[in-house]
Motif scaffolding. Structure first.
Motif, mmCIF file in Angstrom:
data_model
loop_
_atom_site.group_PDB
_atom_site.id
_atom_site.type_symbol
_atom_site.label_atom_id
_atom_site.label_comp_id
_atom_site.label_asym_id
_atom_site.label_seq_id
_atom_site.Cartn_x
_atom_site.Cartn_y
_atom_site.Cartn_z
ATOM 1 N N LEU A 1 0.791 -1.272 -0.104
ATOM 2 C CA LEU A 1 0.071 0.078 -0.014
ATOM 3 C C LEU A 1 0.845 1.238 -0.040
ATOM 4 C CD1 LEU A 1 -2.836 -1.188 2.574
ATOM 5 C CD2 LEU A 1 -2.851 -1.003 0.053
ATOM 6 N N ALA A 2 0.180 2.559 -0.425
ATOM 7 C CA ALA A 2 0.933 3.619 -0.575
ATOM 8 C C ALA A 2 0.290 4.698 0.047
ATOM 9 C CB ALA A 2 1.080 3.993 -2.071
ATOM 10 N N THR A 3 0.759 5.824 0.279
ATOM 11 C CA THR A 3 0.024 7.001 0.969
ATOM 12 C C THR A 3 -0.070 8.264 -0.041
ATOM 13 O OG1 THR A 3 2.196 7.525 2.011
ATOM 14 C CG2 THR A 3 0.716 6.539 3.435
ATOM 15 N N GLY A 4 -0.186 9.308 0.312
ATOM 16 C CA GLY A 4 -0.451 10.393 -0.437
ATOM 17 C C GLY A 4 -2.009 10.824 -0.931
ATOM 18 N N PHE B 1 1.536 -4.427 3.519
ATOM 19 C CA PHE B 1 3.085 -3.923 3.785
ATOM 20 C C PHE B 1 2.817 -2.640 3.054
ATOM 21 C CE2 PHE B 1 3.688 -8.373 4.404
ATOM 22 C CZ PHE B 1 4.690 -8.579 5.451
ATOM 23 N N ASN B 2 3.180 -1.365 3.691
ATOM 24 C CA ASN B 2 3.128 -0.180 3.324
ATOM 25 C C ASN B 2 4.503 0.112 2.361
ATOM 26 O OD1 ASN B 2 0.939 0.598 4.651
ATOM 27 N ND2 ASN B 2 1.269 2.398 3.419
ATOM 28 N N VAL B 3 4.652 0.909 1.764
ATOM 29 C CA VAL B 3 5.823 1.129 0.826
ATOM 30 C C VAL B 3 7.034 2.033 1.617
ATOM 31 C CG1 VAL B 3 6.740 2.444 -1.312
ATOM 32 C CG2 VAL B 3 4.585 1.335 -1.321
ATOM 33 N N ASP B 4 6.558 3.007 2.664
ATOM 34 C CA ASP B 4 7.385 3.911 3.266
ATOM 35 C C ASP B 4 6.900 4.320 4.543
ATOM 36 O OD1 ASP B 4 5.553 5.511 2.116
ATOM 37 O OD2 ASP B 4 6.785 6.126 0.512
ATOM 38 N N GLU B 5 7.828 4.922 5.198
ATOM 39 C CA GLU B 5 7.721 5.556 6.415
ATOM 40 C C GLU B 5 8.694 6.432 6.863
ATOM 41 O OE1 GLU B 5 5.785 6.794 8.748
ATOM 42 O OE2 GLU B 5 4.653 5.387 9.511
ATOM 43 N N GLY C 1 8.349 11.318 -11.498
ATOM 44 C CA GLY C 1 8.434 9.887 -11.909
ATOM 45 C C GLY C 1 8.828 8.941 -10.594
ATOM 46 N N HIS C 2 8.769 9.455 -9.377
ATOM 47 C CA HIS C 2 9.427 8.631 -8.257
ATOM 48 C C HIS C 2 8.182 7.665 -7.925
ATOM 49 C CE1 HIS C 2 8.211 11.981 -5.532
ATOM 50 N NE2 HIS C 2 7.771 10.766 -4.792
ATOM 51 N N ILE C 3 8.452 6.316 -7.339
ATOM 52 C CA ILE C 3 7.697 5.525 -6.770
ATOM 53 C C ILE C 3 8.353 5.396 -5.264
ATOM 54 C CG2 ILE C 3 6.506 4.543 -8.650
ATOM 55 C CD1 ILE C 3 8.535 2.444 -8.815
ATOM 56 N N GLY C 4 7.286 5.053 -4.447
ATOM 57 C CA GLY C 4 7.705 5.144 -3.071
ATOM 58 C C GLY C 4 8.589 6.335 -2.911
ATOM 59 N N TYR C 5 9.654 6.212 -2.029
ATOM 60 C CA TYR C 5 10.637 7.341 -2.299
ATOM 61 C C TYR C 5 11.901 7.323 -2.994
ATOM 62 C CZ TYR C 5 8.235 10.843 0.778
ATOM 63 O OH TYR C 5 7.566 11.928 1.249
ATOM 64 N N ASN C 6 11.701 6.330 -4.308
ATOM 65 C CA ASN C 6 12.687 5.964 -4.918
ATOM 66 C C ASN C 6 12.684 7.141 -5.842
ATOM 67 O OD1 ASN C 6 13.682 3.317 -4.165
ATOM 68 N ND2 ASN C 6 11.660 3.114 -4.306
ATOM 69 N N ILE D 1 13.109 -0.333 -5.462
ATOM 70 C CA ILE D 1 12.350 -0.646 -6.553
ATOM 71 C C ILE D 1 12.604 -2.055 -7.077
ATOM 72 C CG2 ILE D 1 13.018 -0.294 -9.394
ATOM 73 C CD1 ILE D 1 13.768 2.680 -8.630
ATOM 74 N N THR D 2 13.353 -3.083 -6.863
ATOM 75 C CA THR D 2 13.474 -4.219 -6.899
ATOM 76 C C THR D 2 12.374 -4.958 -6.034
ATOM 77 O OG1 THR D 2 15.696 -4.569 -7.659
ATOM 78 C CG2 THR D 2 14.704 -6.533 -6.669
ATOM 79 N N THR D 3 12.402 -4.275 -4.719
ATOM 80 C CA THR D 3 11.243 -4.812 -3.845
ATOM 81 C C THR D 3 9.884 -4.776 -4.463
ATOM 82 O OG1 THR D 3 12.426 -3.682 -2.312
ATOM 83 C CG2 THR D 3 10.433 -4.799 -1.436
ATOM 84 N N ILE D 4 9.624 -3.317 -5.308
ATOM 85 C CA ILE D 4 8.192 -3.256 -5.836
ATOM 86 C C ILE D 4 8.089 -4.197 -6.990
ATOM 87 C CG2 ILE D 4 6.927 -1.411 -7.270
ATOM 88 C CD1 ILE D 4 8.320 0.608 -4.948
#
Ligand code: GLP
Length: 260
Positions: free
Chosen positions: A34-37, A64-68, A137-142, A184-187
């Motif tokens: 899951l993501a936030t925003g 499992f959230n993407v970031d914190e 173009g970022h995903i999560g905090y990548n 990015i590999t995790t995603i």
């Protein structure tokens, strides 16, 4: 990549929710990323509604959230844990033990990042990952130039991102400097990806992601290499897509067994 263009964010979110609900009905113990925003808010509202009105069962779902943020307690109103509790978890009666966030408070943050990867593996991997996209173009905090081979790790927030957050935190000093984010590999290892993007401010990121080259300068462009991505857009986010009419044609004429 399946590109689904809808007239507005609400219609696109309802359609995405319908897909996710069907997914959960078929796999009641699904592992969701899951993501936030602001982007997934309407989607989460729909999932809450499905739980309450259609009795969609989340009791065996894991998330499992993407970031914190690093250093922010879960009860802090700006933490992503707090966001998830408010926007989704407390409305869908999911057991607390089934909801996972990267540990931004671990004594050893790097060990905590590795442990998060292991928890994802132990749950059987992510079945369906929900994502938003940043206007760069970022995903999560990548952020741009993040390693395309990265895994869960600490990233430094950009100056711009910290300034954007200052209002919510009360002052710039209060905004954490670091976040833990899935890599990015995790995603890319998740079995299915649902990415949502709404509004003209995302149009440039979307055209680079979908029709540009795969490059770490646009981290989301790596999704071109993923075999199962559904991209839900409103008209604003689709503005610059050169092949727009083709995507519409393919979606309207998709085979019955791919409908939901
Ligand atoms: C943040 C988050 C991302 C999110 C993106 C877009 O940086 N780390 O997970 O997708 O920004 O946010 P929004 O949906 O508010 O436009």
């Amino acid at each position: 990549m399946e590109i689904i263009i809808q007239p507005d964010a609400l219609t696109a979110s309802e359609l995405a929710a319908r897909f996710i609900c069907k997914f959960i009905r078929q796999k009641p113990d699904a592992v969701l990323g899951l993501a936030t925003g602001s982007t997934p808010l309407l989607l989460y509202k729909e999932l809450c509604r499905s739980n309450q009105r259609e009795r969609l069962d989340f009791s065996r779902v894991q998330t499992f959230n993407v970031d914190e943020y690093v250093g922010l307690p879960p009860e802090h109103p700006c933490s992503y844990r707090h966001y998830m509790e408010e926007k989704l978890f407390r409305h869908i009666s999911i057991p607390a033990a089934n909801t996972h966030m990267p540990d931004g408070q671990a004594d050893d943050i790097e060990a905590g990042c590795d442990a998060y990867e292991r928890r994802i593996q132990a749950a059987g991997g992510i079945d369906l990952q929900v994502l938003g996209i940043g206007s760069d173009g970022h995903i999560g905090y990548n952020d741009p130039v993040s390693s395309l081979g990265s895994r869960t790790r600490v990233k430094t927030l950009t100056k711009e991102k910290r300034e954007e957050q200052a209002y919510a935190f009360g002052s710039l000093q209060e905004v954490p400097m670091y976040v833990v984010t899935m890599g990015i590999t995790t995603i890319m290892e998740s079995r299915q990806i649902v990415l949502l993007a709404f509004g003209a401010q995302k149009a440039e990121a979307i055209v680079h992601m979908v029709e540009g080259p795969v490059t770490s300068l646009v981290p989301a462009s790596i999704l071109q290499m993923h075999p199962r991505v559904k991209l839900f857009l409103d008209e604003g986010a689709a503005t610059f897509l050169a092949q727009k009419e083709y995507y519409r044609w393919v979606f309207e004429n998709r085979p019955v067994w791919q409908r939901w």
